[in-house]
Write an enzyme that holds these catalytic residues in place. Structure first.
Site, PDB file in Angstrom:
ATOM      1  N   SER A  71      74.285 100.682   6.561  1.00  0.00           N
ATOM      2  CA  SER A  71      72.904 100.519   6.500  1.00  0.00           C
ATOM      3  C   SER A  71      71.997 101.381   7.126  1.00  0.00           C
ATOM      4  CB  SER A  71      72.554  99.202   6.804  1.00  0.00           C
ATOM      5  OG  SER A  71      72.828  98.249   5.824  1.00  0.00           O
ATOM      6  N   TYR A 196      73.959 103.039  -4.403  1.00  0.00           N
ATOM      7  CA  TYR A 196      73.760 102.446  -3.118  1.00  0.00           C
ATOM      8  C   TYR A 196      75.345 102.202  -2.340  1.00  0.00           C
ATOM      9  CZ  TYR A 196      73.354  98.165   0.000  1.00  0.00           C
ATOM     10  OH  TYR A 196      73.484  97.472   1.087  1.00  0.00           O
ATOM     11  N   VAL A 266      76.602  97.975   9.529  1.00  0.00           N
ATOM     12  CA  VAL A 266      77.757  97.021   9.854  1.00  0.00           C
ATOM     13  C   VAL A 266      78.969  97.983  10.241  1.00  0.00           C
ATOM     14  CG1 VAL A 266      77.147  94.984   8.658  1.00  0.00           C
ATOM     15  CG2 VAL A 266      78.356  96.767   7.274  1.00  0.00           C
TER      16      VAL A 266
HETATM   17  N1  GLU Z   1      77.319  98.427   2.252  1.00  0.00           N
HETATM   18  C1  GLU Z   1      76.954  97.295   3.214  1.00  0.00           C
HETATM   19  C2  GLU Z   1      76.447  96.091   2.231  1.00  0.00           C
HETATM   20  O1  GLU Z   1      75.885  96.468   1.212  1.00  0.00           O
HETATM   21  C3  GLU Z   1      75.827  97.642   4.036  1.00  0.00           C
HETATM   22  C4  GLU Z   1      75.586  96.554   4.736  1.00  0.00           C
HETATM   23  C5  GLU Z   1      75.092  96.764   6.179  1.00  0.00           C
HETATM   24  O2  GLU Z   1      75.272  97.827   6.965  1.00  0.00           O
HETATM   25  O3  GLU Z   1      73.906  96.264   6.461  1.00  0.00           O
HETATM   26  O4  GLU Z   1      76.952  95.107   2.134  1.00  0.00           O
END
Ligand code: GLU
Length: 312
Positions: A71, A196, A266
């Site tokens: 994120s 994304y 995350v």
């Molecule tokens: N790719 C992760 C998701 O979309 C990112 C989550 C994050 O780092 O908050 O769930």
């Protein structure tokens, strides 16, 4: 004198001291495992870097090891979308804290498909959608943008994580389809999600992340190149949303304890902006209950305390 090893700067000694303290803490937290490829990372890695406005980057521990930015990528995406869309962006995503988990779906239904802010997943998916609509190849535009900001052409997507996210992205797909039903996704949902997941799967080191976002600590001007990346007003706005919404559902506590605009991911990375001073990036994969890196939080909190970095 040539050949003489460089003595660590005071700042580097301080970073090493804080890193050592962090490594001596009792182990806590869990590596994110809802994206299977993320779970295979060595959980004991730990690094911190500070990019100062004179262009110097100070480091300790695994600060040069690339990790999954997850994120933290939302900050780059938002910056690109603000540059492309101007104020129209704020009709499609708002700037309020959500008070919900980062991947929550409930609020979106009540609020007619307009996400609360660009740092929850729904908001970042809308931002990704604007990039897909505005660039002929949004993924390569994104990579070039980040490489130029970091002044490092060796930044790549991690294909294993990208594929893993794509095949375990049902909740993000649900968010995107719900927003599409409200008319807030313009491109094909598959294309928007592809972008994304791609941006979340980029690997960067603490040093890269800190250096790349230095413009946010310097009123929009990248210190090492002198380039005006965003206007002073937009640098202010990005920092404001980072402060209120960048640390998931622990943003209030982070503001309360540390007092810096910040974003976490995350993958265990946290980047904190210190206006007129520089950018800190800390990384360690074990996460607390909110999804923030346990040791990353510890190290940034200690550094901010010791140097009196709070903006308040
Ligand atoms: N790719 C992760 C998701 O979309 C990112 C989550 C994050 O780092 O908050 O769930």
């Amino acid at each position: 004198m040539e050949g003489t090893p460089k003595r660590p700067s005071n700042q580097e000694l301080l970073l090493q001291e804080i890193l050592q303290e962090a490594l001596e803490l009792p182990l806590s937290g869990e590596v994110a495992n809802y994206i299977p490829a993320l779970a295979s990372v060595n959980p004991n890695q730990c690094g911190i870097a500070v990019a100062n406005l004179d262009g110097e980057v100070h480091m300790a521990g695994d600060a040069n090891v690339p990790f999954s930015i997850q994120s933290v990528s939302k900050v780059y995406g938002l910056t690109m979308a603000m540059l492309r869309m101007g104020d129209d962006l704020w009709r499609r995503v708002h700037m309020e804290p959500s008070g919900q988990a980062f991947n929550s779906i409930v609020q979106l239904e009540w609020e007619h498909g307009i996400p609360r802010n660009p740092f929850i997943n729904a908001g970042a998916i809308v931002v990704a959608d604007t990039l897909v609509s505005h660039y002929s190849s949004s993924k390569s535009a994104f990579t070039s943008f980040v490489r130029n900001l970091a002044d490092n052409q060796d930044i790549y997507v991690n294909q294993g994580i990208f594929q893993s996210e794509k095949s375990h992205g049902n909740r993000n797909a649900a968010l995107a389809y719900l927003m599409k039903s409200f008319g807030n996704i313009e491109a094909e949902v598959e294309d928007t999600l592809d972008h994304y997941f791609f941006q979340c799967s980029i690997d960067m080191s603490c040093a890269d992340v800190a250096r790349s976002l230095s413009f946010l600590a310097n009123r929009g001007v990248q210190p090492h190149s002198g380039e005006q990346i965003v206007t002073r007003r937009d640098a202010h706005r990005i920092n404001a949303i980072l402060q209120t919404s960048g640390m998931y559902d622990q943003s209030g506590e982070f503001a309360f304890e540390v007092g810096l605009p910040a974003k976490s991911g995350v993958g265990g990375g946290i980047v904190a902006i210190v206006p007129n001073y520089g950018v800190i990036c800390a990384w360690s994969p074990r996460l607390n209950q909110y999804g923030n890196s346990c040791l990353g939080m510890y190290m940034i909190t200690r550094l901010a305390e010791k140097l009196g970095l709070s903006v308040y």
